[in-house]
Scaffold this motif. Structure first.
Motif, PDB file in Angstrom:
ATOM      1  N   THR A 282       0.804  -1.124   0.254  1.00 55.24           N
ATOM      2  CA  THR A 282       0.093   0.082  -0.051  1.00 55.24           C
ATOM      3  C   THR A 282       0.843   1.269  -0.204  1.00 55.24           C
ATOM      4  O   THR A 282       0.468   2.309  -0.575  1.00 55.24           O
ATOM      5  N   CYS A 304      -2.742  11.079   5.906  1.00 55.06           N
ATOM      6  CA  CYS A 304      -3.400   9.968   6.897  1.00 55.06           C
ATOM      7  C   CYS A 304      -4.976   9.653   6.381  1.00 55.06           C
ATOM      8  O   CYS A 304      -5.691  10.421   6.495  1.00 55.06           O
ATOM      9  N   ALA A 305      -5.061   8.203   6.160  1.00 55.66           N
ATOM     10  CA  ALA A 305      -6.437   7.965   5.877  1.00 55.66           C
ATOM     11  C   ALA A 305      -7.409   7.848   7.090  1.00 55.66           C
ATOM     12  O   ALA A 305      -8.589   7.804   6.759  1.00 55.66           O
ATOM     13  N   HIS A 306      -6.679   7.940   8.276  1.00 60.60           N
ATOM     14  CA  HIS A 306      -7.743   8.044   9.337  1.00 60.60           C
ATOM     15  C   HIS A 306      -7.767   9.374  10.202  1.00 60.60           C
ATOM     16  O   HIS A 306      -8.134   9.393  11.235  1.00 60.60           O
TER      17      HIS A 306
END
Length: 368
Positions: A282, A304-306
């Motif tokens: 990823t 950041c995906a979060h």
């Protein structure tokens, strides 16, 4: 000199407190290191990892006062605790004290051995120069004998003493630098990407040699690299840097098995497992931050995906997540706030049954 509670194995030998470094002055200054707290213990191998530009080398050179201009230390302390007891702040030492301290107590293996060794001086001259500068009472024969011993320690025959650097291979030159760093039996050895320009086979040989030397002489190591897979194999503890800040600090096996910070998770998923099923890599989207214009709050939040709204406004502090008290892990991430919903892959979970970590051999095994 201030008393230190303990000076035995596992006690602090180098204590960095609130170290900040900038390049330039005034309005044009760029904050490269921002209030770093980090402790190195006796006999420990501490890995320092992160993308290029994260501040790894700046931290090492700032802590040892080797920053070239326009680097400026803007705050903090770097406390060295000798085995005899007490402590001393490297940032307040005079030039004379600092000259005596370097190589004797702390030494550095610089990145790029060919650029660090003098191309017009024989290996023997460069090794004995260190000994002569700090121990002038030793005779020429004793100095040469010590230089020969050092070469043998790192696996080079002493008949190469009178060779010039260009007559040695890249791996041999790197081992000469390691020998030079060990010449005066220092307590701390800082290694700035010592295996970057070497092939994989030579990397493994040097890491195995370093592990053996550390076990024999019990010096502490700060090992700097962007290759996290090397650190997982070689280090006792790993500190992850991003944007000039420390984002996670944990035991190597704990960090590999269950990373807590999204950035650490991204780094670990950026290289393939040697065994097991194929999986998609990823990586980490985007690019490292511009130090001249760091984002507000958590510096990782644009990548950041979060990321939450809280991440864009407030900078997270380095704290111990719930359940990690015994391990001594520290993480700077709002996802581990008591009221946050921590993603499953960043929460504390038991290591997979197929995952194995063996510090005795330089191999990383995974059934993922």
């Amino acid at each position: 000199m201030t008393p230190v509670p303990a000076t035995g194995p596992g006690s602090p030998v180098l204590d960095i407190r609130g170290l900040s470094v900038a390049y330039g002055t005034g309005d044009d200054a760029v904050q490269a290191i921002d209030a770093i707290d980090l402790t190195l213990h006796r006999g420990e191998v501490l890995g320092l990892a992160g993308e290029s530009g994260s501040g790894k080398s700046t931290l090492a050179y700032g802590a040892t006062r080797l920053l070239p201009p326009p680097g400026v230390i803007t705050g903090g302390q770097v406390l060295y605790h000798p085995s005899s007891g007490g402590s001393m702040d490297l940032l307040t030492m005079s030039d004379r004290q600092l000259r005596a301290f370097r190589w004797q107590e702390t030494s550095i293996v610089f990145q790029g051995a060919m650029n660090s060794l003098n191309p017009v001086s024989r290996i023997s001259e460069q090794l004995t120069d260190v000994i002569r500068a700090h121990r002038p009472a030793t005779g020429a024969q004793e100095q040469r004998a010590r230089a020969a011993d050092l070469l043998r320690l790192v696996g080079i025959a002493d008949d190469r003493l009178d060779s010039y650097p260009h007559q040695l291979s890249g791996g041999m030159r790197q081992r000469v630098m390691i020998a030079m760093a060990l010449a005066l039996d220092p307590d701390v050895v800082i290694m700035d990407e010592p295996t970057t320009a070497l092939d994989v086979v030579m990397q493994r040989q040097i890491l195995a040699r370093l592990r053996d030397l550390r076990d024999r002489f019990d010096f502490a190591v700060v090992f700097i690299t962007h290759d996290l897979s090397l650190l997982v194999e070689f280090s006792d503890r790993i500190a992850i840097m991003y944007g000039g800040r420390l984002v996670e600090d944990a035991a190597a096996h704990e960090l590999y098995r269950s990373p807590r910070h999204p950035y650490t998770h991204g780094l670990l998923n950026s290289f393939p497992a040697l065994r097991g099923e194929r999986r998609e890599l990823t990586g980490i989207p985007g690019s490292p931050p511009d130090l001249k214009a760091l984002p507000s709050g958590c510096v990782l939040h644009p990548r950041c995906a979060h990321a939450m709204q809280l991440c864009t406004r407030h900078r997270p502090k380095l704290t111990t997540p719930a359940g990690d008290e015994a391990s001594g892990r520290h993480v700077a991430c709002w996802l581990h706030h008591p009221q946050a919903a921590t993603p499953e892959h960043l929460a504390r979970t038991a290591p997979p049954a197929a995952a194995r970590f063996d510090h005795r051999a330089p191999t990383l095994q995974s059934g993922r």
